[in-house]
Design a protein around this motif. Structure first.
Motif, PDB file in Angstrom:
ATOM      1  N   PHE A   1     -58.078-110.989-126.709  1.00 30.60           N
ATOM      2  CA  PHE A   1     -58.876-110.234-127.675  1.00 30.60           C
ATOM      3  C   PHE A   1     -58.598-108.733-127.604  1.00 30.60           C
ATOM      4  O   PHE A   1     -59.472-107.919-127.884  1.00 30.60           O
ATOM      5  CB  PHE A   1     -60.359-110.550-127.460  1.00 30.60           C
ATOM      6  CG  PHE A   1     -60.630-112.016-127.648  1.00 30.60           C
ATOM      7  CD1 PHE A   1     -60.781-112.546-128.915  1.00 30.60           C
ATOM      8  CD2 PHE A   1     -60.661-112.866-126.559  1.00 30.60           C
ATOM      9  CE1 PHE A   1     -60.983-113.901-129.103  1.00 30.60           C
ATOM     10  CE2 PHE A   1     -60.872-114.234-126.725  1.00 30.60           C
ATOM     11  CZ  PHE A   1     -61.022-114.747-128.002  1.00 30.60           C
ATOM     12  N   LEU A   2     -57.368-108.393-127.267  1.00 29.63           N
ATOM     13  CA  LEU A   2     -56.963-106.994-127.174  1.00 29.63           C
ATOM     14  C   LEU A   2     -55.523-106.860-127.668  1.00 29.63           C
ATOM     15  O   LEU A   2     -54.651-107.623-127.262  1.00 29.63           O
ATOM     16  CB  LEU A   2     -57.062-106.537-125.711  1.00 29.63           C
ATOM     17  CG  LEU A   2     -56.885-105.052-125.420  1.00 29.63           C
ATOM     18  CD1 LEU A   2     -57.951-104.210-126.110  1.00 29.63           C
ATOM     19  CD2 LEU A   2     -56.930-104.819-123.914  1.00 29.63           C
ATOM     20  N   ILE A   3     -55.300-105.905-128.564  1.00 35.52           N
ATOM     21  CA  ILE A   3     -53.963-105.614-129.081  1.00 35.52           C
ATOM     22  C   ILE A   3     -53.612-104.203-128.638  1.00 35.52           C
ATOM     23  O   ILE A   3     -54.433-103.282-128.741  1.00 35.52           O
ATOM     24  CB  ILE A   3     -53.902-105.652-130.620  1.00 35.52           C
ATOM     25  CG1 ILE A   3     -54.440-106.967-131.165  1.00 35.52           C
ATOM     26  CG2 ILE A   3     -52.495-105.379-131.122  1.00 35.52           C
ATOM     27  CD1 ILE A   3     -53.502-108.114-131.075  1.00 35.52           C
ATOM     28  N   ARG A   4     -52.389-104.024-128.169  1.00 34.95           N
ATOM     29  CA  ARG A   4     -51.901-102.697-127.789  1.00 34.95           C
ATOM     30  C   ARG A   4     -50.564-102.434-128.465  1.00 34.95           C
ATOM     31  O   ARG A   4     -49.800-103.351-128.730  1.00 34.95           O
ATOM     32  CB  ARG A   4     -51.731-102.612-126.273  1.00 34.95           C
ATOM     33  CG  ARG A   4     -53.054-102.651-125.560  1.00 34.95           C
ATOM     34  CD  ARG A   4     -52.921-102.338-124.106  1.00 34.95           C
ATOM     35  NE  ARG A   4     -54.248-102.172-123.539  1.00 34.95           N
ATOM     36  CZ  ARG A   4     -54.643-102.706-122.404  1.00 34.95           C
ATOM     37  NH1 ARG A   4     -53.812-103.415-121.677  1.00 34.95           N
ATOM     38  NH2 ARG A   4     -55.866-102.515-121.971  1.00 34.95           N
ATOM     39  N   THR A   5     -50.318-101.152-128.680  1.00 33.98           N
ATOM     40  CA  THR A   5     -49.032-100.759-129.247  1.00 33.98           C
ATOM     41  C   THR A   5     -48.765 -99.300-128.919  1.00 33.98           C
ATOM     42  O   THR A   5     -49.666 -98.565-128.520  1.00 33.98           O
ATOM     43  CB  THR A   5     -48.992-101.001-130.772  1.00 33.98           C
ATOM     44  OG1 THR A   5     -47.658-100.840-131.242  1.00 33.98           O
ATOM     45  CG2 THR A   5     -49.935-100.077-131.523  1.00 33.98           C
ATOM     46  N   ASP A   6     -47.515 -98.917-129.068  1.00 35.21           N
ATOM     47  CA  ASP A   6     -47.165 -97.503-128.955  1.00 35.21           C
ATOM     48  C   ASP A   6     -46.256 -97.159-130.119  1.00 35.21           C
ATOM     49  O   ASP A   6     -45.651 -98.034-130.722  1.00 35.21           O
ATOM     50  CB  ASP A   6     -46.488 -97.195-127.611  1.00 35.21           C
ATOM     51  CG  ASP A   6     -45.164 -97.900-127.443  1.00 35.21           C
ATOM     52  OD1 ASP A   6     -44.152 -97.424-128.018  1.00 35.21           O
ATOM     53  OD2 ASP A   6     -45.109 -98.925-126.749  1.00 35.21           O
ATOM     54  N   THR A   7     -46.191 -95.886-130.414  1.00 35.06           N
ATOM     55  CA  THR A   7     -45.338 -95.424-131.504  1.00 35.06           C
ATOM     56  C   THR A   7     -44.813 -94.035-131.169  1.00 35.06           C
ATOM     57  O   THR A   7     -45.488 -93.253-130.505  1.00 35.06           O
ATOM     58  CB  THR A   7     -46.091 -95.415-132.846  1.00 35.06           C
ATOM     59  OG1 THR A   7     -45.172 -95.120-133.901  1.00 35.06           O
ATOM     60  CG2 THR A   7     -47.214 -94.395-132.867  1.00 35.06           C
ATOM     61  N   ASN A   8     -43.620 -93.768-131.621  1.00 34.32           N
ATOM     62  CA  ASN A   8     -43.031 -92.458-131.399  1.00 34.32           C
ATOM     63  C   ASN A   8     -43.949 -91.375-131.962  1.00 34.32           C
ATOM     64  O   ASN A   8     -44.538 -91.546-133.028  1.00 34.32           O
ATOM     65  CB  ASN A   8     -41.650 -92.394-132.066  1.00 34.32           C
ATOM     66  CG  ASN A   8     -40.922 -91.118-131.771  1.00 34.32           C
ATOM     67  OD1 ASN A   8     -41.205 -90.091-132.371  1.00 34.32           O
ATOM     68  ND2 ASN A   8     -39.980 -91.172-130.849  1.00 34.32           N
ATOM     69  N   LYS A   9     -44.040 -90.291-131.239  1.00 30.72           N
ATOM     70  CA  LYS A   9     -44.896 -89.161-131.629  1.00 30.72           C
ATOM     71  C   LYS A   9     -44.556 -88.655-133.034  1.00 30.72           C
ATOM     72  O   LYS A   9     -45.401 -88.096-133.719  1.00 30.72           O
ATOM     73  CB  LYS A   9     -44.713 -88.050-130.588  1.00 30.72           C
ATOM     74  CG  LYS A   9     -45.655 -86.907-130.702  1.00 30.72           C
ATOM     75  CD  LYS A   9     -45.438 -85.949-129.539  1.00 30.72           C
ATOM     76  CE  LYS A   9     -46.321 -84.742-129.677  1.00 30.72           C
ATOM     77  NZ  LYS A   9     -46.183 -83.838-128.532  1.00 30.72           N
ATOM     78  N   GLN A  10     -43.330 -88.885-133.471  1.00 28.18           N
ATOM     79  CA  GLN A  10     -42.887 -88.413-134.784  1.00 28.18           C
ATOM     80  C   GLN A  10     -43.146 -89.412-135.912  1.00 28.18           C
ATOM     81  O   GLN A  10     -42.861 -89.126-137.061  1.00 28.18           O
ATOM     82  CB  GLN A  10     -41.394 -88.079-134.740  1.00 28.18           C
ATOM     83  CG  GLN A  10     -41.007 -87.077-133.674  1.00 28.18           C
ATOM     84  CD  GLN A  10     -41.765 -85.779-133.778  1.00 28.18           C
ATOM     85  OE1 GLN A  10     -42.000 -85.286-134.865  1.00 28.18           O
ATOM     86  NE2 GLN A  10     -42.169 -85.221-132.649  1.00 28.18           N
ATOM     87  N   ASN A  11     -43.644 -90.597-135.586  1.00 27.43           N
ATOM     88  CA  ASN A  11     -43.830 -91.640-136.594  1.00 27.43           C
ATOM     89  C   ASN A  11     -45.193 -91.475-137.270  1.00 27.43           C
ATOM     90  O   ASN A  11     -46.199 -92.024-136.831  1.00 27.43           O
ATOM     91  CB  ASN A  11     -43.695 -93.023-135.959  1.00 27.43           C
ATOM     92  CG  ASN A  11     -43.635 -94.130-136.987  1.00 27.43           C
ATOM     93  OD1 ASN A  11     -44.159 -94.003-138.084  1.00 27.43           O
ATOM     94  ND2 ASN A  11     -42.985 -95.220-136.615  1.00 27.43           N
ATOM     95  N   GLN A  12     -45.197 -90.721-138.346  1.00 27.65           N
ATOM     96  CA  GLN A  12     -46.442 -90.420-139.053  1.00 27.65           C
ATOM     97  C   GLN A  12     -47.044 -91.659-139.716  1.00 27.65           C
ATOM     98  O   GLN A  12     -48.266 -91.801-139.784  1.00 27.65           O
ATOM     99  CB  GLN A  12     -46.196 -89.325-140.103  1.00 27.65           C
ATOM    100  CG  GLN A  12     -45.714 -88.012-139.521  1.00 27.65           C
ATOM    101  CD  GLN A  12     -46.731 -87.400-138.577  1.00 27.65           C
ATOM    102  OE1 GLN A  12     -47.915 -87.336-138.877  1.00 27.65           O
ATOM    103  NE2 GLN A  12     -46.267 -86.966-137.412  1.00 27.65           N
ATOM    104  N   ALA A  13     -46.211 -92.565-140.212  1.00 31.12           N
ATOM    105  CA  ALA A  13     -46.720 -93.741-140.919  1.00 31.12           C
ATOM    106  C   ALA A  13     -47.577 -94.614-140.004  1.00 31.12           C
ATOM    107  O   ALA A  13     -48.680 -95.021-140.384  1.00 31.12           O
ATOM    108  CB  ALA A  13     -45.565 -94.550-141.503  1.00 31.12           C
ATOM    109  N   THR A  14     -47.090 -94.895-138.794  1.00 25.71           N
ATOM    110  CA  THR A  14     -47.882 -95.743-137.906  1.00 25.71           C
ATOM    111  C   THR A  14     -49.097 -94.991-137.358  1.00 25.71           C
ATOM    112  O   THR A  14     -50.123 -95.612-137.074  1.00 25.71           O
ATOM    113  CB  THR A  14     -47.035 -96.300-136.742  1.00 25.71           C
ATOM    114  OG1 THR A  14     -46.359 -95.230-136.089  1.00 25.71           O
ATOM    115  CG2 THR A  14     -46.060 -97.354-137.227  1.00 25.71           C
ATOM    116  N   GLN A  15     -48.995 -93.684-137.265  1.00 26.88           N
ATOM    117  CA  GLN A  15     -50.147 -92.911-136.805  1.00 26.88           C
ATOM    118  C   GLN A  15     -51.278 -92.915-137.838  1.00 26.88           C
ATOM    119  O   GLN A  15     -52.432 -92.663-137.503  1.00 26.88           O
ATOM    120  CB  GLN A  15     -49.724 -91.487-136.471  1.00 26.88           C
ATOM    121  CG  GLN A  15     -48.883 -91.432-135.211  1.00 26.88           C
ATOM    122  CD  GLN A  15     -48.359 -90.045-134.946  1.00 26.88           C
ATOM    123  OE1 GLN A  15     -49.098 -89.073-135.019  1.00 26.88           O
ATOM    124  NE2 GLN A  15     -47.069 -89.951-134.636  1.00 26.88           N
TER     125      GLN A  15
END
Length: 169
Positions: free
Chosen positions: A121-135
């Motif tokens: 019941f937990l989802i985690r992810t990371d994204t590049n600091k420059q990726n505005q769309a996922t942020q």
């Protein structure tokens, strides 16, 4: 749109997405992916482990996401209790031809469905600091910001971490 597990015959479509996405990422200052990563071997391993999902629109592969439960040692830097089981989202990409069609959202909702089916019941992810769309995407889907980290596999880059607690039955 439908989501399903990727199969070996999807590899050429997946690599076409990578070839289309990487130049756009680089143009936005996001160097998380390049001509070496992700590659066919990475996707093939995901397929063989049954952890790679795709979204299709009219039988065309529109997006991809890898869903793992493997611990991520670099995540100790985030504001997370890494002893909690989690489904971790990796390699989320949408073919530029299908941007704006809700593909990324559909893949993230598939991640939630997969997690709950596994009793997680937990989802985690990371994204590049420059990726505005996922942020923009992750908070819009109810994810909380959990800090900034570095990843050993991508030296010199910084990543934002997000997580979402799913409701338990």
């Amino acid at each position: 749109m439908r989501t399903r597990l990727a199969r070996k015959h999807d590899l050429s479509s997946l690599m076409r997405i990578v070839r289309r996405v990487v130049p756009l990422m680089h143009a936005e200052g996001n160097f998380q992916w390049d001509d070496k990563y992700p590659n066919e071997a990475v996707f093939l391993d995901d397929i063989e482990r049954r952890r790679l999902c795709i979204a299709e629109i009219e039988e065309e592969v529109a997006g991809v996401v890898a869903l793992t439960t493997d611990p991520e040692p670099d995540y100790t830097q985030a504001d997370w209790d890494i002893t909690q089981p989690a489904v971790v989202v990796h390699r989320l990409a949408v073919d530029p031809l299908f941007r704006g069609a809700g593909v990324a959202k559909a893949l993230m909702l598939e991640a939630e469905r997969v997690a709950v089916a596994q009793g997680i019941f937990l989802i985690r992810t990371d994204t590049n600091k420059q990726n505005q769309a996922t942020q923009r995407l992750f908070p819009a889907l109810g994810y909380r910001f959990a800090g900034e980290i570095s990843l050993r596999m991508r030296p010199g880059l910084r990543f934002f971490c997000y997580e979402k607690q799913l409701p338990q039955p």
